[in-house]
Design an enzyme around this catalytic site. Structure first.
Site, PDB file in Angstrom:
ATOM      1  N   ASP A  15      85.490 -29.399 -49.631  1.00  0.00           N
ATOM      2  CA  ASP A  15      86.040 -30.798 -49.585  1.00  0.00           C
ATOM      3  C   ASP A  15      87.192 -30.529 -48.669  1.00  0.00           C
ATOM      4  OD1 ASP A  15      87.605 -32.838 -50.035  1.00  0.00           O
ATOM      5  OD2 ASP A  15      87.217 -32.935 -52.297  1.00  0.00           O
TER       6      ASP A  15
ATOM      7  N   THR B  94      87.258 -37.362 -45.293  1.00  0.00           N
ATOM      8  CA  THR B  94      88.620 -36.557 -44.775  1.00  0.00           C
ATOM      9  C   THR B  94      88.080 -35.791 -43.585  1.00  0.00           C
ATOM     10  OG1 THR B  94      89.223 -36.345 -47.011  1.00  0.00           O
ATOM     11  CG2 THR B  94      90.442 -34.962 -45.426  1.00  0.00           C
ATOM     12  N   THR B  95      86.994 -35.027 -43.896  1.00  0.00           N
ATOM     13  CA  THR B  95      86.615 -34.256 -42.645  1.00  0.00           C
ATOM     14  C   THR B  95      85.992 -35.087 -41.476  1.00  0.00           C
ATOM     15  OG1 THR B  95      85.498 -32.769 -44.288  1.00  0.00           O
ATOM     16  CG2 THR B  95      84.685 -32.383 -42.317  1.00  0.00           C
TER      17      THR B  95
ATOM     18  N   ASP C  59      85.698 -37.377 -56.696  1.00  0.00           N
ATOM     19  CA  ASP C  59      85.237 -38.038 -55.445  1.00  0.00           C
ATOM     20  C   ASP C  59      84.149 -38.911 -55.932  1.00  0.00           C
ATOM     21  OD1 ASP C  59      87.060 -36.980 -53.968  1.00  0.00           O
ATOM     22  OD2 ASP C  59      86.064 -35.427 -52.864  1.00  0.00           O
TER      23      ASP C  59
END
Length: 536
Positions: free
Chosen positions: A59, A92-93, A396
């Protein structure tokens, strides 16, 4: 020499090309750390704390929060990416990768003499056109479309945990959100309790349509399992209480002291007797034989517990406040603050209440509720690392389903949006006047980093995959074409059930263009704060 040196001889600074190089190096460094985590085929990172604690995760938000990032530019990008996760629960990534790729591609143009301002103007144009593409390819979703919601949850979960566990959690997460949903009200994910039990394997995790409390009954003679039960939720003290101010009592004789003790005891006993009498009144007539369970937020002393046990009332004491609110939502009824407020409509109902013992810990399961508006996701795993990883994934997944319902739509995943937007921006760049078209083309090329990394992480040749995707996208006449990670061929993600959140993609495009533009326009980095003047 920088002008700041005249004002502060100890100031540290980096100008123009050097400042840009520092920002680009930081963004690329962060990109290299996170890119191997992207997608369902991404790898795991092992984080080791100073105390030796281990955390296994893929994550991006967890990684950025746990890593100690000291570089100011990398720290800025990390904060933007984690804010993305706080708002939408995912992306995010992708945010980190896109910012790094935009700066990397911009470096060549700036090195050839193009002013960063032209690039940032192009980014702004590209952002608007990319958002227009996003609106064109979105797929309508309603709460009744359970299959589409399952696809959204599955896509999110498969990027965090292994495929078999993702399939198991997909239905649990989707059903949890649908259970707490109320028409016309905002979805509150706090109504979903996530309970962890270090026990069995991760495949034994499940959805409980009720509540799991992390404590049990406090008397050995109380029933450990009851069916078809009334639930009384109370916030009433059933134990001796000390006075709120310091006080003293003086007795003339031992008999007077004994009389006071009996009076105090009688005060609490009357409360318990009122509850027992209430139980007998509601569990009679048509309800004869039904069980009665007391869950109290305040304490219950041993004498009161004994009276309740003799009356056959399983009693839990010192329940957490959040659980008190959830019990009322799951079972119905409401919490009472005084024995004077006892009435039949304050009672909730549950089909099954039982105690489960695991080692020295006890859990109470409240199940088979009629219309639960609060549910529990019970996470099981053999060790702490597994539990933490599953919990992050479940959070998530819950946000992904909530976003799909709130947005009323979803977007084809597997890199489909990025390929469609890139092709659209490449065509649009031809009609943009001036040097800003270079910024539009840079944005178009940068978007392709996501399907490239997805292909690379799945073991495919990224260049070959990109050629296939762009050719198929051109032949399909505008259909959203994505990457099949299993074969490396082009596919239609909407048909394959690979769907992303609309708000996640929208937030990524907005934040990436703004942050990349801000970093490109930095022409001087100064470290001239008060700390640099110490020692003078």
């Amino acid at each position: 020499m920088s002008a700041i040196s005249v004002l502060n001889s100890k100031a540290e600074f980096a100008r123009a090309q050097q400042a840009l190089a520092i920002n680009i190096t930081a963004s690329r460094g962060l990109q290299d750390v996170l890119k191997s985590n992207l997608g369902p085929k991404g790898t795991l990172k092992m984080l080791v704390s100073g105390a030796g604690d281990i955390k296994l995760t893929k994550d991006g938000c967890v990684l950025l929060n746990e890593m100690q990032i000291q570089h100011p530019t990398a720290s800025l990008i990390a904060r933007v990416a984690t804010a993305q996760d706080d708002m939408t629960g995912d992306g995010t990534t992708s945010t980190v990768l896109l910012i790094g790729e935009l700066l990397k591609l911009s470096e060549d143009h700036v090195a050839e003499g193009l002013h960063p301002r032209h690039l940032t103007e192009g980014f702004e144009i590209a952002k608007e056109k990319a958002l227009a593409v996003l609106e064109q390819i979105k797929i309508p979703v309603t709460p009744a479309d359970r299959d589409l919601l399952l696809s959204v949850a599955r896509t999110s979960l498969k990027t965090k945990v292994h495929a078999a566990l993702a399939e198991l959690l997909t239905e649990a997460v989707t059903d949890a959100v649908l259970a707490i949903r109320q028409e016309g009200a905002e979805l509150d994910l706090n109504r979903v309790e996530i309970m962890q039990m270090m026990h069995k394997t991760d495949m034994d995790s499940k959805l409980v349509r009720g509540l799991v409390l992390d404590h049990g009954v406090r008397h050995p003679d109380m029933p450990k399992r009851v069916e078809n039960a009334f639930i009384l939720v109370a916030n009433v003290s059933l134990e001796y209480e000390k006075t709120e101010v310091n006080s003293g009592f003086f007795y003339k004789s031992a008999a007077e002291r004994e009389k006071l003790v009996l009076a105090e005891r009688e005060f609490i006993t009357q409360r318990v007797q009122r509850i027992i009498a209430f139980k007998e009144s509601v569990c009679s007539g048509a309800n004869a034989g039904r069980a009665f369970v007391l869950i109290n937020q305040k304490g219950v002393d041993p004498y009161s517990l004994d009276l309740l046990a003799k009356a056959g009332i399983p009693s839990l004491r010192r329940a957490k406040r959040r659980n008190m609110e959830r019990i009322a939502l799951a079972c119905g009824g409401y919490a009472v603050n005084s024995v004077d407020d006892l009435a039949p409509d304050c009672l909730g109902e549950a089909g099954l209440v039982y105690e489960y013992t695991l080692g020295e810990e006890k859990y109470t399961f409240i199940e088979e509720c009629k219309r639960p508006q609060s549910v529990t996701l019970l996470i099981r795993g053999p060790n702490k690392y597994t539990l933490t990883q599953i919990k992050d994934a479940v959070n998530d997944g819950l946000k992904a389903v909530r976003n799909a319902i709130n947005d009323g739509c979803a977007v084809p995943g597997a890199g489909a949006f990025e390929v469609a937007a890139s092709r659209s921006l490449t065509r649009a760049a031809e009609s943009v006047a001036g040097r800003a078209r270079l910024g539009v083309q840079t944005f178009a090329d940068a978007l392709l980093v996501l399907p490239k990394v997805l292909a690379s992480n799945a073991g495919h040749d990224s260049q070959e995959v990109m050629v296939k995707l762009l050719e198929e996208s051109q032949r399909s006449g505008g259909a959203a074409v994505g990457l099949d990670l299993a074969t490396g061929e082009a596919c239609l993600p909407a048909d394959a059930g690979v769907l992303d959140n609309h708000c996640v993609k929208k937030q990524i495009v907005n934040s990436v263009s703004v942050i990349a533009a801000n970093l490109l326009l930095v022409d001087e980095i100064l470290r001239a704060g008060l700390s640099s003047l110490k020692g003078e």
